[in-house]
Design a protein around this motif. Structure first.
Motif, PDB file in Angstrom:
ATOM      1  N   ARG A 100      -5.646  20.576 -39.067  1.00  0.00           N
ATOM      2  CA  ARG A 100      -6.302  19.385 -39.619  1.00  0.00           C
ATOM      3  C   ARG A 100      -6.855  18.568 -38.444  1.00  0.00           C
ATOM      4  O   ARG A 100      -6.092  18.001 -37.670  1.00  0.00           O
ATOM      5  N   ILE A 101      -8.184  18.553 -38.346  1.00  0.00           N
ATOM      6  CA  ILE A 101      -8.825  17.900 -37.195  1.00  0.00           C
ATOM      7  C   ILE A 101      -9.612  16.681 -37.663  1.00  0.00           C
ATOM      8  O   ILE A 101     -10.444  16.764 -38.556  1.00  0.00           O
ATOM      9  N   GLY A 102      -9.336  15.535 -37.028  1.00  0.00           N
ATOM     10  CA  GLY A 102     -10.076  14.309 -37.308  1.00  0.00           C
ATOM     11  C   GLY A 102     -11.304  14.234 -36.418  1.00  0.00           C
ATOM     12  O   GLY A 102     -11.203  14.328 -35.191  1.00  0.00           O
ATOM     13  N   PHE A 103     -12.483  14.047 -37.035  1.00  0.00           N
ATOM     14  CA  PHE A 103     -13.747  14.032 -36.296  1.00  0.00           C
ATOM     15  C   PHE A 103     -14.396  12.656 -36.277  1.00  0.00           C
ATOM     16  O   PHE A 103     -15.582  12.534 -35.971  1.00  0.00           O
ATOM     17  N   GLY A 104     -13.644  11.607 -36.616  1.00  0.00           N
ATOM     18  CA  GLY A 104     -14.228  10.279 -36.599  1.00  0.00           C
ATOM     19  C   GLY A 104     -14.946   9.958 -37.892  1.00  0.00           C
ATOM     20  O   GLY A 104     -14.851  10.689 -38.884  1.00  0.00           O
ATOM     21  N   PRO A 105     -15.684   8.842 -37.905  1.00  0.00           N
ATOM     22  CA  PRO A 105     -16.400   8.440 -39.118  1.00  0.00           C
ATOM     23  C   PRO A 105     -17.438   9.479 -39.542  1.00  0.00           C
ATOM     24  O   PRO A 105     -18.049  10.142 -38.694  1.00  0.00           O
TER      25      PRO A 105
END
Length: 331
Positions: free
Chosen positions: A150-155
């Protein structure tokens, strides 16, 4: 007699000076007649460099030019291009990749619409693409990111969200894509709700600095081979994150980057934009007080904009100070 003559001369000079100042003050008031009553700078999510840089820059302009203004949270570079183009906000921050796409009518926010009413002001800094995971995750390289992470890529629609997923796919990473503000994603990483954050933001990234205070993290660099592949496939440059940027780093970390520029609606008055540009480029010490990444917010780096036309007010300042703007980049 001499004293009387001296007093007369002094009085005449004082009167002349007062008259000159009055005329100058009147001219200044006339020069501002078409200035906006207030302005907004489009930034990005809280916890990112855009928010800190943009809000601080807005405050500097407001304080020094005596006009009401401030920063506004937005979705970042892609949305800022749309908001500045439409005139919903006067000023903003963007990255060269999203700027080129928007100008060509390829913005994901408005496919087919050429956002050609956006002008460049001055260079900000390079945006490094960097990856952070918790130390106890065991992830120390891009290759070690597990399938389905699960990777967060910002807005959504930010520079990071636009380019980093494609970069990681290019490097063979399979992931579950997540979006959110940087501060929020930092909290999710710490709480185990996501596994990795893929940042594209000026350094030091406030959210990473905050994480370092609260827990142990791994800042993951690109291998030489990974960096070369990304350089060949995307509009980015080679970059080294200095070891001094974060407590976690013991040596410089290999990365890639993309340049950022401040932008303005092209219809803004020339005199207003001239004064904004002059203030920003003649006070780099104060810009660095806003955010240390402003060390590269200097006119010598104007060459890294090959996409957007410069606003006539910015062109005037550059040319008065001996900097050349290519004819094709003049509005």
């Amino acid at each position: 007699m001499r004293n009387a003559t001296s007093r007369t001369l002094v009085g005449t000079l004082a009167g002349t000076l007062a008259g000159t100042l009055l005329v100058a003050a009147s001219a200044a008031a006339q020069d501002r007649s078409d200035w906006p009553e207030s302005f907004t700078v489009g930034t990005a999510s809280q916890g990112g460099t855009y928010f800190v840089y943009g809000s601080g820059w807005a405050n500097l302009i407001a304080d020094e030019l005596g006009i009401s203004g401030g920063g506004e949270v937005t979705g970042g570079p892609t949305q800022n291009m749309a908001l500045v183009h439409s005139g919903d906000i006067a000023l903003g921050l963007t990255t060269m990749g999203p700027a080129a796409e928007a100008l060509a009518g390829e913005s994901p926010l408005a496919p087919g619409m050429a956002m050609d009413n956006v002008c460049a002001l001055f260079p900000m800094y390079e945006t490094p693409f960097s990856i952070t995971a918790l130390a106890d995750s065991g992830i120390t390289s891009i290759e070690e990111i597990p399938d389905g992470a699960r990777i967060g890529f910002g807005p959504a629609a930010s520079t990071s969200d636009t380019y980093f997923p494609a970069i990681l796919e290019d490097l063979g990473v399979e992931f579950d894509r997540r979006n959110g503000g940087w501060s929020d994603l930092g909290g999710q990483l710490q709480d185990g709700l996501i596994d990795v954050i893929a940042f594209a933001a000026g350094i030091p990234i406030p959210a990473v600095s905050q994480l370092e205070v609260q827990t142990d993290v791994n800042i993951i660099e690109f291998t030489e081979e990974e960096q070369q592949k990304v350089l060949e496939d995307f509009p980015v440059s080679a970059f080294q994150i200095p070891a001094s940027t974060y407590q976690t780093l013991e040596e410089d970390a290999r990365a890639v980057s993309m340049w950022n520029f401040t932008i303005a609606n092209c219809d803004l008055p020339e005199d207003f934009v001239y004064e904004v540009t002059k203030l920003s480029l003649e006070n780099n010490d104060r810009m660095r007080d806003v955010h240390r990444s402003a060390a590269t917010s200097v006119p010598e780096n104007l060459q890294y904009n090959t996409v957007l036309p410069f606003h006539p007010g910015a062109v005037r300042w550059y040319e008065e100070n001996g900097y050349e703007i290519p004819a094709e980049l003049k509005r």
